[in-house]
Write an enzyme that holds these catalytic residues in place. Sequence first.
Site, PDB file in Angstrom:
ATOM      1  CD  GLN A  98      -2.926  -1.195   2.283  1.00 20.43           C
ATOM      2  OE1 GLN A  98      -2.665  -1.835   3.277  1.00 20.43           O
ATOM      3  NE2 GLN A  98      -4.047  -0.501   2.168  1.00 20.43           N
ATOM      4  NE  ARG A 133       0.254  -4.687  11.902  1.00 19.81           N
ATOM      5  CZ  ARG A 133      -0.870  -4.929  11.233  1.00 19.81           C
ATOM      6  NH1 ARG A 133      -1.866  -4.057  11.228  1.00 19.81           N
ATOM      7  NH2 ARG A 133      -1.023  -6.054  10.563  1.00 19.81           N
ATOM      8  CG  HIS A 180      -0.834  -6.078   5.308  1.00 22.98           C
ATOM      9  ND1 HIS A 180      -0.964  -5.464   6.534  1.00 22.98           N
ATOM     10  CD2 HIS A 180      -1.966  -5.774   4.629  1.00 22.98           C
ATOM     11  CE1 HIS A 180      -2.124  -4.800   6.574  1.00 22.98           C
ATOM     12  NE2 HIS A 180      -2.746  -4.976   5.415  1.00 22.98           N
ATOM     13  CG  ASN A 232      -3.243  -7.548   8.075  1.00 28.59           C
ATOM     14  OD1 ASN A 232      -3.407  -7.067   9.196  1.00 28.59           O
ATOM     15  ND2 ASN A 232      -4.000  -7.211   7.043  1.00 28.59           N
ATOM     16  CD  GLU A 233      -7.542  -7.135   8.107  1.00 32.05           C
ATOM     17  OE1 GLU A 233      -7.845  -7.160   6.899  1.00 32.05           O
ATOM     18  OE2 GLU A 233      -7.804  -6.178   8.846  1.00 32.05           O
ATOM     19  CG  ASN A 275      -6.137  -5.493  11.965  1.00 30.85           C
ATOM     20  OD1 ASN A 275      -5.355  -5.253  12.880  1.00 30.85           O
ATOM     21  ND2 ASN A 275      -5.740  -5.877  10.758  1.00 30.85           N
ATOM     22  CE1 TYR A 333      -9.672   0.320   9.293  1.00 28.77           C
ATOM     23  CE2 TYR A 333      -9.275  -2.009   9.705  1.00 28.77           C
ATOM     24  CZ  TYR A 333      -8.806  -0.755   9.336  1.00 28.77           C
ATOM     25  OH  TYR A 333      -7.488  -0.582   9.030  1.00 28.77           O
ATOM     26  CD  GLU A 367      -4.845  -2.938   9.578  1.00 25.62           C
ATOM     27  OE1 GLU A 367      -5.922  -2.725   8.999  1.00 25.62           O
ATOM     28  OE2 GLU A 367      -3.997  -3.728   9.156  1.00 25.62           O
ATOM     29  CD1 TRP A 375      -5.979   2.050   7.232  1.00 27.64           C
ATOM     30  CD2 TRP A 375      -4.243   0.716   7.764  1.00 27.64           C
ATOM     31  NE1 TRP A 375      -5.380   1.675   6.059  1.00 27.64           N
ATOM     32  CE2 TRP A 375      -4.313   0.859   6.354  1.00 27.64           C
ATOM     33  CE3 TRP A 375      -3.221  -0.068   8.323  1.00 27.64           C
ATOM     34  CZ2 TRP A 375      -3.397   0.218   5.505  1.00 27.64           C
ATOM     35  CZ3 TRP A 375      -2.330  -0.696   7.473  1.00 27.64           C
ATOM     36  CH2 TRP A 375      -2.428  -0.553   6.085  1.00 27.64           C
ATOM     37  CD  GLU A 405      -8.441   0.749   1.823  1.00 29.78           C
ATOM     38  OE1 GLU A 405      -7.362   0.865   2.423  1.00 29.78           O
ATOM     39  OE2 GLU A 405      -9.288  -0.093   2.119  1.00 29.78           O
ATOM     40  CD1 TRP A 406      -6.433  -3.010   0.999  1.00 31.32           C
ATOM     41  CD2 TRP A 406      -4.851  -3.882  -0.326  1.00 31.32           C
ATOM     42  NE1 TRP A 406      -5.342  -3.331   1.785  1.00 31.32           N
ATOM     43  CE2 TRP A 406      -4.364  -3.862   1.000  1.00 31.32           C
ATOM     44  CE3 TRP A 406      -4.018  -4.387  -1.338  1.00 31.32           C
ATOM     45  CZ2 TRP A 406      -3.082  -4.327   1.344  1.00 31.32           C
ATOM     46  CZ3 TRP A 406      -2.740  -4.855  -1.002  1.00 31.32           C
ATOM     47  CH2 TRP A 406      -2.286  -4.826   0.316  1.00 31.32           C
TER      48      TRP A 406
HETATM   49  C1  GBH Z   1      -7.799  -3.624   6.658  1.00 30.02           C
HETATM   50  O1  GBH Z   1      -8.798  -4.592   6.491  1.00 30.02           O
HETATM   51  C2  GBH Z   1      -6.517  -3.980   5.935  1.00 30.02           C
HETATM   52  O2  GBH Z   1      -5.662  -4.723   6.784  1.00 30.02           O
HETATM   53  C3  GBH Z   1      -5.772  -2.771   5.430  1.00 30.02           C
HETATM   54  O3  GBH Z   1      -4.772  -3.174   4.556  1.00 30.02           O
HETATM   55  C4  GBH Z   1      -6.749  -1.825   4.762  1.00 30.02           C
HETATM   56  O4  GBH Z   1      -6.134  -0.743   4.134  1.00 30.02           O
HETATM   57  C5  GBH Z   1      -7.711  -1.358   5.817  1.00 30.02           C
HETATM   58  O5  GBH Z   1      -8.395  -2.454   6.312  1.00 30.02           O
HETATM   59  C6  GBH Z   1      -8.771  -0.386   5.314  1.00 30.02           C
HETATM   60  O6  GBH Z   1      -9.623  -1.033   4.421  1.00 30.02           O
HETATM   61  O7  GBH Z   1     -16.129  -4.601   0.291  1.00 30.02           O
HETATM   62  O8  GBH Z   1     -18.147  -5.176   1.456  1.00 30.02           O
HETATM   63  O9  GBH Z   1     -16.621  -6.926   0.767  1.00 30.02           O
HETATM   64  C7  GBH Z   1     -10.005  -4.272   7.157  1.00 30.02           C
HETATM   65  C8  GBH Z   1     -11.052  -5.369   7.072  1.00 30.02           C
HETATM   66  C9  GBH Z   1     -12.493  -6.582   5.663  1.00 30.02           C
HETATM   67  C10 GBH Z   1     -12.615  -4.249   5.628  1.00 30.02           C
HETATM   68  C11 GBH Z   1     -13.171  -6.650   4.303  1.00 30.02           C
HETATM   69  C12 GBH Z   1     -13.292  -4.290   4.265  1.00 30.02           C
HETATM   70  C13 GBH Z   1     -14.586  -5.568   2.730  1.00 30.02           C
HETATM   71  C14 GBH Z   1     -16.046  -5.386   2.788  1.00 30.02           C
HETATM   72  N1  GBH Z   1     -11.720  -5.355   5.788  1.00 30.02           N
HETATM   73  N2  GBH Z   1     -14.034  -5.514   4.102  1.00 30.02           N
HETATM   74  S1  GBH Z   1     -16.781  -5.529   1.211  1.00 30.02           S
END
Ligand code: GBH
Length: 489
Positions: free
Chosen positions: A23, A80, A125, A169-170, A312, A314, A382, A426, A433-434
């Site tokens: 990232q 981290r 990651h 990670n995750e 982590n 959110y 996170e 985070w 952002e993926w």
């Molecule tokens: C983290 O994942 C990651 O570790 C990090 O790299 C990333 O930048 C950060 O979150 C912020 O996104 O699109 O409806 O399928 C967090 C957990 C799980 C959150 C999957 C987003 C996708 C939901 N993530 N989820 S959906």
Amino acid sequence: MSALDVSVFPSDFAWGAATAAYQIEGGWNLDGKGPSIWDTFCHAKGQVFEDQTGEVACNSYQLWEKDLKCIQQLGLTHYRLSISWSRLLPDGTTNHVNPKGVAYYNKVINDLITCDVTTMVTLYHFDLPQALQDRGGWNSAEIADIFESYARFCFKTFGDRVKLWITLNEPYVCAKLGHEDGIIAPGIKEPGISAYVAAHNMVRAHTKAWHSYNADFRPLQGGQISLALNSDWTEPLDPGCPKDVAATERYKAFTLGWFAWPLFCTGDYPESMRSRIEAKSLELGYNQGSRLPHFSKNEPSPLGTADFFALNYYTSRKVKDWNSACKNSELSFKCDQGAEGVVDPSWPICGVHWLAVVPDGLRKLLKHIKDTYTNLPIYITENGFSQMGPVQIEDVDRCHFYHDTLQEVCKAISQDGVNVKGYFAWSLMDNFEWIHGFSVRFGLFHVDFATPELKRTIYRSGREYAAVISKHRTETKSKNVEDILSRNV
Ligand code: GBH
């Protein structure tokens, strides 16, 4: 808004921010780095917002000093970061070591030490070396030994200075989104099969790395090692409806429980997960063996292979029963789980669509972890808040979010007796952002991706986070002085 009582945080509390190699680093093909599955995924058009890639990202590979300045400006005690496996080992194996990759991480780690910042390193990651994906990736049993060798290489090379390790990670996200839904790398879409296999090999890989560390490195290096689990907080959509209540339990078992149960409870997956998957297989006439793998008696057990809990967090979900919605012939994780999580309409959404802002979910989740899994110290590895659309350097909403969240962490510590050891925002700065590319910003620093200098500018939330850290440090220092003085009289 009530002021945050920083005296609640223990004096050695870890104040951190987190990033991940793909990232932020860029330099995707520089100095001998091998490609990772995210390079491949982004280059195959149509998967990421506007076909953006992490080829350059924040260019931390070349601009690390700028990151270090940001870290210092925030006054972080901890940082981290993750290591790009294929930057160190271009084909994923220790047959070929890339000395420039070693030099890069040595510089980063040494600079952090010079600045009195403790490093937490994540070994994986989401960015598997493509060469290993070509050999089956997480779906192949051999990956566990290969990961163990990579981990040993990192302990040997950096472990004299790095004392906090995260293996993976995750694993939930990598397994479910990467191998069931196919919406992130490696983009495999084999519903109801592949995610369970990938997750199993991730747990095996983690277990082997932990045992290696424990036996061969901990005696000399004295560090700690865990894996980072993501989890939403969940409650039944209708608490009076037994089906929703049962669905919520299944939801928990198939997400956090999937990994936390083997590590902290029994050495195996939650019983409810096993029985649901067996029953569904039977119902659908699936007879190619168990879809949920078994842990072999010939390998070390995952039970007890975490020295702390890395979380982590959110967001939160309300859960409803999903059984009747499943078509008879459908093989899928969601039908195995028989539950669906939805957003409560009263929760504000910040930036990206999935991110409902629910700070008190964190407090409830911390208590749940303490009551269900372990009393080990917990690091929140996170947690963050995103922006989309026009940039707001005066990000008042994010300021409120961090304030409210830290308030909930305070309550978890002081009222629920949860042993929270640290908090990592985070993210240090806006980054790739993926699948959302650069359209979603999570940083404490803004990054100007439109210019090659990639200028970092602190957001208001970064300034406020720095103020909290500084207040805590000052108060603990004066408290220490008081303690010493009172001992002397
Ligand atoms: C983290 O994942 C990651 O570790 C990090 O790299 C990333 O930048 C950060 O979150 C912020 O996104 O699109 O409806 O399928 C967090 C957990 C799980 C959150 C999957 C987003 C996708 C939901 N993530 N989820 S959906």
